[in-house]
Scaffold this active site. Structure first.
Site, short mmCIF file in Angstrom:
data_model
loop_
_atom_site.label_atom_id
_atom_site.label_comp_id
_atom_site.label_asym_id
_atom_site.label_seq_id
_atom_site.Cartn_x
_atom_site.Cartn_y
_atom_site.Cartn_z
N CYS A 89 -4.27 -4.44 1.96
CA CYS A 89 -2.89 -3.96 1.94
C CYS A 89 -2.01 -4.65 2.98
O CYS A 89 -0.78 -4.62 2.87
CB CYS A 89 -2.84 -2.46 2.17
SG CYS A 89 -3.66 -1.51 0.87
N HIS A 342 4.01 1.25 -2.98
CA HIS A 342 3.09 0.39 -2.22
C HIS A 342 2.61 -0.75 -3.11
O HIS A 342 1.50 -0.71 -3.63
CB HIS A 342 1.93 1.23 -1.73
CG HIS A 342 0.93 0.52 -0.87
ND1 HIS A 342 1.16 -0.72 -0.31
CD2 HIS A 342 -0.33 0.89 -0.47
CE1 HIS A 342 0.09 -1.08 0.39
NE2 HIS A 342 -0.82 -0.12 0.30
N CYS A 372 -2.70 0.10 7.54
CA CYS A 372 -4.14 0.25 7.32
C CYS A 372 -4.57 -0.59 6.13
O CYS A 372 -3.77 -0.87 5.23
CB CYS A 372 -4.49 1.72 7.09
SG CYS A 372 -3.78 2.45 5.60
#
Length: 387
Positions: A89, A342, A372
């Site tokens: 990510c 996201h 994260c």
């Protein structure tokens, strides 16, 4: 070492799954922000040394070095190379860090960093659909744990004593803040509209705004949703980040060259850090990464006026807040991934674009972004507003 600045930052709207951007090819969506970055900054493409592009699911439409094909789709000179980064990510935040490092060292002078993910076309997990990435040694080291991020979010909730009510209240807040920011035009300048084609899920047309915000969401409404990972768990679709489509791009150069070219930088790049953490809890990496980047930047938590802590799941920023003691009002002040989405490989650059414009609009000197990442790692970056 040379002083590095971010001289431009632009993003697409973040499209919801099967939404307005769902028919866009990742290269074409990337091209939208690449072209707009050059248009807004006025930098000549002849000066661009490289494009460092984040993307997580590098398969299908996003395979074979999507960073290079983004350059070609943008119509830029064939002489401009491109490479693709995958730090889960944090891919496009890592792209920014890599770009800053190469400019700082003098290896390159002008680099574009950013990323893309069109999750409507390349689903989450598609890149590992036919294999087992962990291997027997890793699995045996961690007692055959499944390495499921949702389960990790449940473990974090339990460890930090975060109830279903607490995480749902935080999630409703994300939507409320995002809706308010959108209504007052806080995102307008940073977004480039996208003319999208028709596809399986969309009739096509011009997309101008983030699509994931659910107005009127409340903790009471979220309480009715069924847990997604454990029957008695707290994590569900409403307190998790949204599957999304999007792209963002940042222009990285030196302070001296920016002056020579007549650019107007948004911020100085102060420091970047990467940290590893327990891969079972997985999503706690922002806690040590924050401590590490502040130390590298020579700053304290009290110096920071804006934080972006990616809302992969609501327990992530909540645990981070508990451990750091940061002011909650300074964290994700415009909402986060629970409301705004996201798009994996793009999210680092999307968050940085959002934070930089927020800092400029509110005269905030220092901002810290942390993300994260799957496997138990995290990036953290500190930037300083240029006034």
């Amino acid at each position: 070492m040379r002083e590095v600045v971010i001289a431009g930052a632009v993003r697409t709207p973040v499209g919801k799954r099967k939404g307005g951007l769902s028919a866009m090819h990742a290269a074409d969506l990337s091209a939208v922000v690449l072209r707009e970055l050059v248009e807004r900054t006025g930098v000549s493409t002849q000066l661009i040394d490289d494009v460092v592009w984040g993307c997580v699911s590098q398969v299908g439409d996003q395979s074979s070095n999507i960073g290079r094909y983004a350059v070609l789709a943008a119509g830029w000179p064939e002489t401009i190379p491109g490479t693709t980064v995958n730090r889960a990510c944090g891919s496009s935040q890592q792209a920014l860090d890599f770009a800053a490092q190469t400019v700082m060292s003098g290896q390159q002078d002008v680099v574009v960093a950013g990323g893309v993910e069109v999750m409507s076309r390349v689903p989450l997990g598609a890149a590992r659909a036919t294999g087992q990435p962990y291997g027997p040694a890793v699995l045996s080291r961690y007692d055959d744990f499944s390495f499921n991020q949702g389960i990790s979010a449940e473990l974090i909730s339990a460890k930090w004593g975060l109830s279903r009510t607490v995480v749902d209240e935080y999630s409703a807040r994300s939507h409320e803040l995002a809706a308010a920011a959108q209504d007052r035009g806080a995102f307008d300048e940073q977004i480039v509209e996208v003319t999208a084609p028709a596809g399986e899920f969309t009739e096509g047309g011009v997309v101008t705004a983030d699509e994931g915000i659910r107005r009127g969401t409340s903790a009471e409404k979220l309480a009715k949703l069924t847990p997604a990972f454990q029957d008695d768990g707290v994590i569900h679709a409403g307190n998790s980040s949204q599957i999304s489509d999007g792209a963002a791009a940042l222009l990285i150069t030196t302070a001296d060259l920016a002056t020579q070219l007549g650019l107007r930088p948004l911020a100085r790049y102060r420091a970047g850090a990467v940290a590893g953490a327990d891969p079972v809890l997985m999503l706690t990496g922002p806690i040590p990464a924050t401590e590490k980047v502040l130390r590298k930047a020579g700053l304290s938590l009290a110096d920071i006026g804006a934080f972006e802590v990616n809302e992969a799941f609501a327990p992530v920023p909540l645990a981070w807040l508990t451990e750091t003691g940061a002011d909650p009002n300074l964290v994700n002040p415009l909402g986060g991934a629970i409301a705004l989405g996201h798009p994996l490989g793009a999210s680092g650059a999307v968050l940085m674009t959002r934070m930089l414009h927020h800092m400029r609009d509110n005269d905030i000197r220092y901002g810290l972004q942390t993300m994260c990442e799957g496997g138990g790692t995290a990036n953290a970056t500190v930037v300083e507003l240029i006034t």
